[in-house]
Each structure stands twice: as C-alpha cells, then as structure tokens.
Scaffold this motif. Structure first.
Motif, PDB file in Angstrom:
ATOM      1  N   LEU A  62       0.781  -1.921   0.014  1.00 13.40           N
ATOM      2  CA  LEU A  62       0.486  -0.265   0.136  1.00 13.40           C
ATOM      3  C   LEU A  62       0.848   1.592  -0.150  1.00 13.40           C
ATOM      4  CD1 LEU A  62      -2.632   0.812   0.210  1.00 13.40           C
ATOM      5  CD2 LEU A  62      -2.124   0.910   2.816  1.00 13.40           C
ATOM      6  N   ALA A  63       1.724   1.233   0.684  1.00 15.34           N
ATOM      7  CA  ALA A  63       2.939   1.892   0.965  1.00 15.34           C
ATOM      8  C   ALA A  63       3.355   2.573  -0.039  1.00 15.34           C
ATOM      9  CB  ALA A  63       3.577   2.371   1.567  1.00 15.34           C
ATOM     10  N   LYS A  64       3.659   1.925  -0.959  1.00 15.83           N
ATOM     11  CA  LYS A  64       4.647   1.648  -2.759  1.00 15.83           C
ATOM     12  C   LYS A  64       3.122   2.668  -3.725  1.00 15.83           C
ATOM     13  CE  LYS A  64       7.591  -1.642  -2.232  1.00 15.83           C
ATOM     14  NZ  LYS A  64       8.621  -2.647  -2.676  1.00 15.83           N
ATOM     15  N   HIS A  65       2.138   1.368  -3.551  1.00 11.29           N
ATOM     16  CA  HIS A  65       1.359   2.424  -4.574  1.00 11.29           C
ATOM     17  C   HIS A  65       0.635   3.680  -4.583  1.00 11.29           C
ATOM     18  CE1 HIS A  65      -1.847   1.335  -7.486  1.00 11.29           C
ATOM     19  NE2 HIS A  65      -3.102   1.928  -6.819  1.00 11.29           N
ATOM     20  N   SER A  66       1.058   4.402  -2.729  1.00  7.83           N
ATOM     21  CA  SER A  66       0.283   6.008  -2.448  1.00  7.83           C
ATOM     22  C   SER A  66       1.576   6.318  -3.310  1.00  7.83           C
ATOM     23  CB  SER A  66       0.213   5.889  -0.898  1.00  7.83           C
ATOM     24  OG  SER A  66      -1.013   5.025  -0.337  1.00  7.83           O
ATOM     25  N   VAL A  67       2.888   6.017  -3.623  1.00  6.35           N
ATOM     26  CA  VAL A  67       4.104   6.423  -3.749  1.00  6.35           C
ATOM     27  C   VAL A  67       3.357   6.661  -5.319  1.00  6.35           C
ATOM     28  CG1 VAL A  67       5.823   7.742  -3.605  1.00  6.35           C
ATOM     29  CG2 VAL A  67       5.213   6.607  -1.214  1.00  6.35           C
ATOM     30  N   GLY A 104       6.692   6.992   6.617  1.00  3.20           N
ATOM     31  CA  GLY A 104       6.403   8.856   6.742  1.00  3.20           C
ATOM     32  C   GLY A 104       4.979   9.496   6.140  1.00  3.20           C
ATOM     33  N   SER A 105       3.756   8.876   6.356  1.00  5.10           N
ATOM     34  CA  SER A 105       2.470   9.575   6.010  1.00  5.10           C
ATOM     35  C   SER A 105       1.639   8.461   6.516  1.00  5.10           C
ATOM     36  CB  SER A 105       2.609  10.083   4.879  1.00  5.10           C
ATOM     37  OG  SER A 105       2.290   8.993   3.833  1.00  5.10           O
ATOM     38  N   VAL A 106       0.464   9.206   6.197  1.00  7.68           N
ATOM     39  CA  VAL A 106      -0.384   8.287   6.632  1.00  7.68           C
ATOM     40  C   VAL A 106      -1.178   7.788   5.504  1.00  7.68           C
ATOM     41  CG1 VAL A 106      -3.168   7.771   6.986  1.00  7.68           C
ATOM     42  CG2 VAL A 106      -1.599   9.631   8.246  1.00  7.68           C
ATOM     43  N   LEU A 107      -1.414   6.210   5.154  1.00 10.93           N
ATOM     44  CA  LEU A 107      -1.777   4.960   4.645  1.00 10.93           C
ATOM     45  C   LEU A 107      -3.043   5.603   4.868  1.00 10.93           C
ATOM     46  CD1 LEU A 107       0.885   2.300   4.512  1.00 10.93           C
ATOM     47  CD2 LEU A 107       1.224   4.488   3.482  1.00 10.93           C
ATOM     48  N   ASP A 108      -3.584   5.832   3.203  1.00  6.10           N
ATOM     49  CA  ASP A 108      -5.488   6.046   3.545  1.00  6.10           C
ATOM     50  C   ASP A 108      -5.769   5.143   2.221  1.00  6.10           C
ATOM     51  OD1 ASP A 108      -7.369   7.369   4.028  1.00  6.10           O
ATOM     52  OD2 ASP A 108      -7.819   8.137   1.894  1.00  6.10           O
ATOM     53  N   ASN A 109      -7.328   4.516   2.632  1.00  6.15           N
ATOM     54  CA  ASN A 109      -7.803   4.260   1.817  1.00  6.15           C
ATOM     55  C   ASN A 109      -8.537   4.388   0.731  1.00  6.15           C
ATOM     56  OD1 ASN A 109     -10.042   6.067   2.823  1.00  6.15           O
ATOM     57  ND2 ASN A 109     -11.439   3.758   3.302  1.00  6.15           N
ATOM     58  N   HIS A 110      -8.145   5.884  -0.351  1.00  2.00           N
ATOM     59  CA  HIS A 110      -8.247   5.912  -1.531  1.00  2.00           C
ATOM     60  C   HIS A 110      -7.828   5.183  -2.225  1.00  2.00           C
ATOM     61  CE1 HIS A 110      -9.004   9.098  -4.379  1.00  2.00           C
ATOM     62  NE2 HIS A 110      -7.917   8.655  -5.242  1.00  2.00           N
ATOM     63  N   ASN A 111      -8.744   4.893  -3.295  1.00  2.33           N
ATOM     64  CA  ASN A 111      -8.540   3.777  -4.654  1.00  2.33           C
ATOM     65  C   ASN A 111      -7.803   2.879  -4.231  1.00  2.33           C
ATOM     66  OD1 ASN A 111      -8.454   4.062  -7.535  1.00  2.33           O
ATOM     67  ND2 ASN A 111      -6.278   4.177  -7.753  1.00  2.33           N
ATOM     68  N   VAL A 112      -8.423   2.270  -3.019  1.00  4.97           N
ATOM     69  CA  VAL A 112      -8.786   1.074  -2.545  1.00  4.97           C
ATOM     70  C   VAL A 112     -10.281  -0.255  -2.063  1.00  4.97           C
ATOM     71  CG1 VAL A 112      -7.875  -0.571  -0.597  1.00  4.97           C
ATOM     72  CG2 VAL A 112      -6.334   1.484  -1.419  1.00  4.97           C
ATOM     73  N   VAL A 113     -10.211  -0.925  -2.944  1.00 11.54           N
ATOM     74  CA  VAL A 113     -11.299  -1.625  -2.723  1.00 11.54           C
ATOM     75  C   VAL A 113     -11.725  -2.781  -1.594  1.00 11.54           C
ATOM     76  CG1 VAL A 113     -12.403   0.138  -4.637  1.00 11.54           C
ATOM     77  CG2 VAL A 113     -11.231  -2.377  -4.585  1.00 11.54           C
ATOM     78  N   SER A 114     -12.710  -3.509  -1.339  1.00  8.76           N
ATOM     79  CA  SER A 114     -12.735  -4.569  -0.725  1.00  8.76           C
ATOM     80  C   SER A 114     -12.353  -5.683  -2.012  1.00  8.76           C
ATOM     81  CB  SER A 114     -13.275  -4.238  -0.001  1.00  8.76           C
ATOM     82  OG  SER A 114     -13.832  -6.200   0.766  1.00  8.76           O
ATOM     83  N   THR A 115     -12.234  -7.036  -1.393  1.00  9.98           N
ATOM     84  CA  THR A 115     -12.862  -8.426  -2.196  1.00  9.98           C
ATOM     85  C   THR A 115     -14.025  -8.946  -2.156  1.00  9.98           C
ATOM     86  OG1 THR A 115     -11.774  -9.201  -0.354  1.00  9.98           O
ATOM     87  CG2 THR A 115     -10.280  -9.278  -2.365  1.00  9.98           C
TER      88      THR A 115
END
Length: 855
Positions: A62-67, A104-115
């Motif tokens: 999630l951290a890599k995808h957020s950046v 380094g920052s808050v990992l948000d659920n933006h652009n993340v969906v549930s199975t």
C-alpha cells in the motif's frame, strides 16, 4: 431554553464530513458480514498469520502504491489483511503515528477496494506475486493452520508495535450488535449521520468548556464513527477542523457493570445530550442487545451437495401475506398544567387503539419529571394504527387497599406519522390531553412524549397447532371412566389472527393393493384453505417424503455428532437441534422454560456457514415460529409430524380443542398415571410406522409434560388442565390451566399450589419454585397471568394483574427472586432501575433493559 437547544442542533448539523457515511456504512456492514463468515480470522493461528501478512505484505504494498501507483484503477486488499487493517484504523491516533513512523505519511484507503465488493483483483494479484513470489494473495484457513507459520513470522521486524491481536478481540463482537435488518436501511442511516454530528458537537462543546467526560455512543452512532475512521485522511482532516485535534476512539473498556467507566460515561452522555438538544439520546434499534448467542460450530459447515435432491414441479408452496414489525422506544418526559391541588403519584398507561398480533398489551411507565427516574419501554408492534396514552393518578392513601387509579386525560400518536420521512423516525412533542369526565382543570394538561422507531422489517410468522377432538358415537356429556374410542382427529394450524392456513391428519394406508400385502404405512393428508383434501406426506421407512415437493425429512435416530436431531432436505438443508439455539437462545429470566421442549431449525449455507436460525418449534405450547416464507409449508408439516409422533409416545404436544376437554386425558393409555418423571430423550431408533423409540436419560432430551388425571396427590379440583406439566400435588384448585408450562414446582401443578392458580393462560408456568408452587411466595395466587413466561423462583409480591407489578402480559417471567413488583422499569445508566426480576439485568416483557453501548 428550547430555542437555544434548537440552535445547538443546527450548529451540530453544520459540521462538514468529507465522506459519504451512508454508502460507506453499508459497505462496512457487508465487509463485517464477510469476516463473520470466516470466523477463523477471530482467533488462533489464522489470526496470527493474518496479522503477519498485514505487516509484512499489505502495508508495504500500500505504501509503494500510494507513492507511485502500479496501475490505474483501485488496489484490491485481501480479506484477511483488510480485517487487520480495519481494526488498526479504529485506533486513529495510533494508526496515524504508526504510518508516519514506518512510511512517512498516513496510508489512506483512497483508490483501495475490498474483495467483498466483487472488484477484479487480477492486476493486484499480479503485483503481489511479483513482489512476494510464492506468498498466496488470499489466505484460507488451511494455509493459516500450516506448520511453517511460526518460522515465517519470527523474522519480521519492520511492523507496528500496536497490539493488533487485542484490537481484533475487542472489535469481533461489534458485528453482532449492528447486524440488524434496519441498520442497512438508508433512511435509518441518515438519522444516524445526523446523530453522529450531534455526538461530535457535544464532545466539542465539552472541550470548549473544559469539561472532562467519557462520551459513549449508541450503536448507530458508533457505526458512523467507525465508518468515518476507516477513511484515515478524511477523518484526520475533518476532526482537526471540527475540534482542533484527531479524536481518539477508546474501545478498551467493555465492562458494563453499574458504576464502572462505561456505565458512568453513558449516563453522563445521556444527560448532556438531553440537556443540550432537548431530545432523548436513546434510540430504537441502536441499544446493546446482549451478548452474542453460543455458536453451534467452531468451524464452518462443509459445503453441501444438493444434486441428489433436484427441485420438482408443482411444489406445494404456501403463500401468506407479509408481516411487518417495528421496534418502538417510548418515554414520558414531563407533564404540565396539573392543578395545584393534585395529590398522588402519576403514571401513563399505553396500548394500541387496535391491538395487533405482535403487541396487544396495556402497560405503564412513570413520568421522568415526576418520578425522578428514567423509565423506557421498548417493544415491537405492527407499523400501523395509533398508540394510546392515559395519564393516571394513583391515590396516596395509606389504607391497606388502595383506591383504583383515576384517569386524568388521554391522547394518541399515529405510528405512520413517526415513520414519515419528515420525522426521521423520532418524535418528541407536547401532546394535549383530552380531559377525563371526572377530572376538571382550568388549563389543558400537556404530556411530553418521546418516541423513536426503526424502519419496518419482516416479522416471523407464528402458528398454533390445535388438535380437534370429535365426539365419538359412544361418548356423552359426562364420559364414563376408561378409554374412549375416538374417531380420527384433525390438527388445525392457525395464525396469530386466528385464521386457519392448513388442516392436517395422519392415517394408515396400504402401500400395495395386493391382498396378501397387509403392511400398513403412514401418510399425512391435508386441506389447504378452501381446497380439497390432498396427500401431503408419506413415510417410506427411513424418511418422510413431502408429496409433490422436493422436501424430505430424514430421521437419523440418534443425535448426530454435530448435535442435531434430524434433517429437512430439499433445495436447502435444514438441521433441527434440540433446544433453543442462536437467536432463540433463552435470555436471562426466560430460562424457567424447560429448554428440552424446543427444537430449532437451522440452515447452513455459503451465506451462513455457522448456521442461521429459521424456525422455533415449541411442542409444549403447540406453537411454531417461522422466519422464512419458503419454510412455511415444509416447516408446518414437519411440526405436525413431530407433534403426532411425540403425542403417541405419551406426550401431549399439541393444543386440544373441543367442548369435552376431559377426553384429552384418554388420548394415551399411560397419560392418566401422571408419573413424577416424564423425562425422555430424543429418538434412538425409527420404527416402521414412523414412530420414534425413546429412552430415559439425560443430555439432549426432549421433555414434554404429560396431561392426565389428578394423580400424584392432586387434591381438590384440577379444572381443565390441558397440555400442562405433570400434576404433582395441587393443593386446592389449579383452575383452568390451559396451554400452561405447569403451575408449580418442577413444571407441574404440584409442589404445593397454595391457593388458586387462576386462569393461567398460555403461561410458561407458575412454577420452577414459585414459593414451592403457585401459592406461597407468589402472593397466594397467580391469577390471570396471561402469556407470561412464568412466575419463577421466589416471586415475592404481586403476580396478579396489578399495574405496579407489571401486568403479566407478554412478560418473560418473574424469575429468580423478584422481590416486589416486576414493573416496566429498565435497567441501565442515568438512574434507571432494573425491571428485570431477581437481578437478571435483561428483559421482563418486551422492555429494554440495556442502556449503554461501547465506545
């Protein structure tokens, strides 16, 4: 004051929340239901593995995808990782600090969906496999229980030190509290959003005034609070703007004991809310509903193969009109314009102008401003008609016999109005009373009534099995002793409105027309409404087959290792368990009913791998409660077949009707012995005629009290005691103990029935140690205890129809040391007295006894 309160509410509603809480709350409920279908994520090695995968794989991905997003479109989170992520985010302050420290920052659920939402996970799986090689994207219980797990987790260092294991334990019970049909209703949730804003504004006001408080939400507010926290970036931004800091969510305290932190916090929140906004804090359908029932299994039920049971054409489907119900929470807040010369205590009685099949009682509550204590009634009823209120004045006389209460005035509220979109399912207003003819006042009297409701949801259908006993040719009005030959009788099945839905009869028939074939089989014939007579079911030697239907009833003969007694097989598989299970599990004071009088029908499916309660068979009272329409026909036929089998084994398991009720005791040759021990277990073998052999034992037994003559020391008159418990020593008159679980100690009329048991209609029993029977500790008489759960162990006061003792109408029971009256009082915070009997802290009647929820 009211203008200031309205202004505070408007300020609360001006709070801006940058999340569509209603839509997000629905998604959260779907996700929690999915987790609950995979309960291996609640504890044990599977939970440990899920926590490891969350720290080692999901957060870094999630951290890599957020950046730098790997691809366009949403990232899909595996179910086990999402569950741990869910619990981590519900400590927003700790989650924020952990994310900032590790990434380094808050990992948000933006652009993340549930199975759970059904989104395509192909691209996410490809990224996962490239990063983690042989690590599966989805975790299943088999992988979680593998032996290599302890080695995999030991080398992980870069992870949160937050105790995620404890966080999961705290959050696991939450779903049970919000898994209610109305909780996913948009109309209900919109009201929850408004109240959540009011909750935040209340906390903000306390901070501005330097008031230290532990604010405790009701469950629909808590659902919205959780939903907001699951969007970390928005939650942090919104809360900083609202009150200058990120609001903590303290879920570490779950002790509901009176005087403890949670109880005191809820009491304080209730008081502050009602003072600030001028409306009630408690809301129908949002209060704590007790602990979750005991599960039937610790592992999900294996998948069911129904290929051997294809659907057949022309099934006998029974269609009934849908029955709707709402939960109502009612409180009387204040009264004004009473005459100065008024003396005596006040109460308000309430009922429906046209009683329905769910609520047909008349009950009473005190008025908060007059009594100084909160009393709240919570009950279910049909969402039609009016609630009718009468203001009653009780004499302050010190005479032994108090004067009857005087009616000062009356008014009513339309239930339809409370359900309109303009009401937001809540209503609090001053109602002008229509004065009584015997009370004159210079000014009109006003009563402040607070009312909240849920949205209408489907209510279970309740049926009564009534066995008609026709007169035989040899019978007379005064039958002579001995066995009377009876013609074949029918069992009528009627609904709560008294409308017959089907009549059934069991009879013998020849399977073969050949003369040398004399073997008799069993069959059930039925009449559905005004239709003709049809064969409904046939016994094949090992199972009952429902004719022209895809249903069959397998009788295994012994209790299965999973605890069920028999199976109903068709398009679905339903297993019947002895006792009251899952949602039918007895609550506190209900336990005076013998649990062996019941069977619970439970379906296991992909949607409910741990079981879903569908129906409850009460063989003692001859009633069946069915939740699903598709189960109506097979369920009622099954209830009839089981009732007939049990009756022929010596049980009186179905209501008997007819003028000559005394004939009922001749239904079985053993019935007149009235033995002390009538306990028998569930079947162990199946005979050719469909009967079930039974043996004396303990364990999972189905026990039915036998009807019979006044045996066992039954002195005096027994009246028409039909389907009661065993008659063991009735001192005087047991009266017309119809449909009773038994009047006296040990579920029978004995145990020393001190005086009169009166007309104990549809009672769970006046026994279980009610002063050693129906007299003694029960105040010398249990007169007119209508539809009561029972006057259980040591009811020391009034068990009659006294208002102060709660009219025993639809009461769960007066069990376990009720010292005085079992009034309509609700246990809880804010100085609310326990209306439960003997300190049961739950229900007496249909009244809410809880008061607080958890934070």
């Amino acid at each position: 004051m009211e203008i200031e309160q309205e202004m505070e509410w408007k300020k609360a509603q001006n709070i801006v929340i940058n999340v569509d809480l209603v839509a997000a709350a629905k998604r959260q409920l779907e996700f929690l239901a999915a987790v609950d279908r995979n309960r291996w994520l609640y504890e044990g090695p599977a939970l440990d593995m899920a926590i490891h995968r969350y720290n080692a794989y999901w957060l870094p991905l999630l951290a890599k995808h957020s950046v730098s997003p790997f691809f366009e479109g949403p990232l899909v989170v595996p179910l086990d990782c999402e569950w741990i992520w869910h619990c981590h985010r519900l400590n927003p302050v700790r989650y924020k600090s952990d994310c900032e420290e590790l990434y380094g920052s808050v990992l948000d659920n933006h652009n993340v969906v549930s199975t759970v939402g059904g989104a395509s996970k192909t691209k996410t799986e490809e990224i996962w496999k490239n990063l983690y090689l042989d690590v599966p994207f989805e975790l299943n219980s088999a992988k979680a229980l593998s032996d290599t797990f302890s080695e995999e987790i030991s080398g992980l260092e870069n992870c949160t030190k937050y105790d995620l294991l404890a966080a999961v334990k705290r959050q696991s019970p939450f779903f049970y509290q919000v898994a209610r049909p109305h909780m996913s209703n948009e109309f209900y949730l919109e009201g929850a959003v408004a109240r959540y804003k009011g909750f935040l504004h209340l906390i903000r006001r306390n901070r501005e005034r330097s008031i230290k408080s532990f604010s405790v939400p009701t469950y629909e507010i808590d659902l919205m609070w959780h939903t907001h926290q699951l969007h970390p970036a928005s939650y942090c931004k919104d809360l900083v703007e609202i009150m200058g800091k990120v609001l903590e969510h303290d879920d570490t305290d779950s002790d509901r004991t009176k005087g403890k932190k949670l109880d005191v916090g809820f009491s304080g929140t209730t008081e502050q809310w009602e003072e600030m906004y001028g409306v009630r804090y408690w809301r129908a359908g949002a209060m704590h509903k007790g602990n979750a029932p005991l599960p039937l299994r610790t592992t999900p039920y294996p998948s069911l193969d129904l290929k051997d049971y294809p659907s057949k054409e022309n099934q006998k489907i029974m269609h009934l009109s849908e029955l709707k119900a709402v939960e109502v929470m009612l409180e009387f807040v204040d009264v004004k314009n009473l005459s100065e010369g008024h003396k005596g205590g006040l109460s308000v009685s309430f009922s429906k102008t046209q009683p329905d099949t769910i609520f047909n009682a008349k009950r009473s509550l005190t008025i908060l401003s007059q009594a100084g204590e909160k009393q709240v009634a919570c009950f279910q009823c049909q969402p039609t008609g009016n609630l009718f209120f009468e203001l009653m004045c009780h004499s302050a006389s010190n005479l032994p016999i108090s004067k009857p209460a005087k009616t000062l005035g009356s008014c009513s509220i339309s239930l339809e109005d409370s359900l309109s979109p303009l009401s937001n399912l809540t209503m609090e207003k001053w109602l002008e009373l229509l004065p009584s003819s015997n009370y004159l006042s210079s000014k009109p009297i006003y009563l402040r009534v607070a009312l909240s409701t849920t949205v209408p949801t489907n209510a279970p259908h309740i049926f009564h099995l009534i066995r008609s006993l026709p007169f035989s040719k040899n019978s007379c009005f005064f039958p002579l002793p001995g066995r009377v030959h009876l013609a074949k009788s029918w069992t009528r099945i009627i609904d709560d409105n008294g409308k017959e839905v089907i009549s059934l009869q069991m009879r013998d028939f020849k399977k073969s027309k050949e003369k040398n074939d004399s073997m008799l089989k069993k069959e059930v014939i039925g009449i559905i409404k005004s239709g003709g007579t049809n064969r409904v079911a046939e016994f094949t030697g090992t199972e009952w087959l429902l004719i022209d239907s895809n249903w069959s009833v397998k009788l295994p003969g012994t209790v299965n290792e999973d605890g069920y007694l028999l199976e109903l097989i068709g398009d679905r598989r339903v297993k019947l368990f002895p006792g009251r299970k899952l949602e039918y599990e007895p609550k506190h004071c209900e336990k005076q009913r013998n649990d062996r009088d019941f069977l619970t029908a439970v379906e296991f499916s992909v949607e409910d791998p741990y079981g879903k309660a569908l129906a409850l068979f009460d063989f003692k009272s001859g009633t069946v409660k069915i939740n699903e329409e598709w189960l109506l026909f097979p369920g009622l036929v099954l209830a009839f077949i089981l009732g007939e089998i049990l009756r022929k084994e010596g049980y009186i398991s179905i209501n008997s009707s007819g003028k000559n009720l005394e004939e009922n005791k001749f239904l079985d040759k053993e019935a007149s012995k009235c033995p002390l021990d009538v306990s028998k277990t569930i079947p162990t073998t199946v005979q050719e005629d469909g009967k079930l052999d039974v043996e004396v034992s303990q364990g999972n037994a189905i026990t039915m009290g036998k009807g019979g003559t006044s045996g066992g020391g039954c002195s005096g008159g027994r009246g028409s005691e039909v389907r009661s418990g065993a008659c063991g020593g009735c001192g005087a008159n047991c009266g017309n103990v119809l449909k009773s679980g038994g009047c006296g100690g040990g579920g029978g009329c004995g145990g020393g029935c001190g005086a009169n048991c009166g007309n104990v209609l549809k009672s769970g029993g006046c026994g279980g140690g009610c002063g050693g029977g129906c007299g003694g500790g029960c105040g010398g008489g249990c007169s007119n205890m209508i539809k009561s759960g029972g006057c259980g162990g040591g009811c020391g006061g009034g068990c009659g129809n006294k208002i102060s003792g709660a009219p025993y109408v639809n009461a769960s029971g007066c069990g376990g040391g009720c010292g005085g009256n079992c009034g309509n009082k609700i246990a809880g915070a804010a100085g609310v007295q326990a209306g439960a009997c003997g300190g049961c802290g739950s229900r007496s009647g249909n009244e809410l006894v809880d008061t607080h929820t958890h934070i």
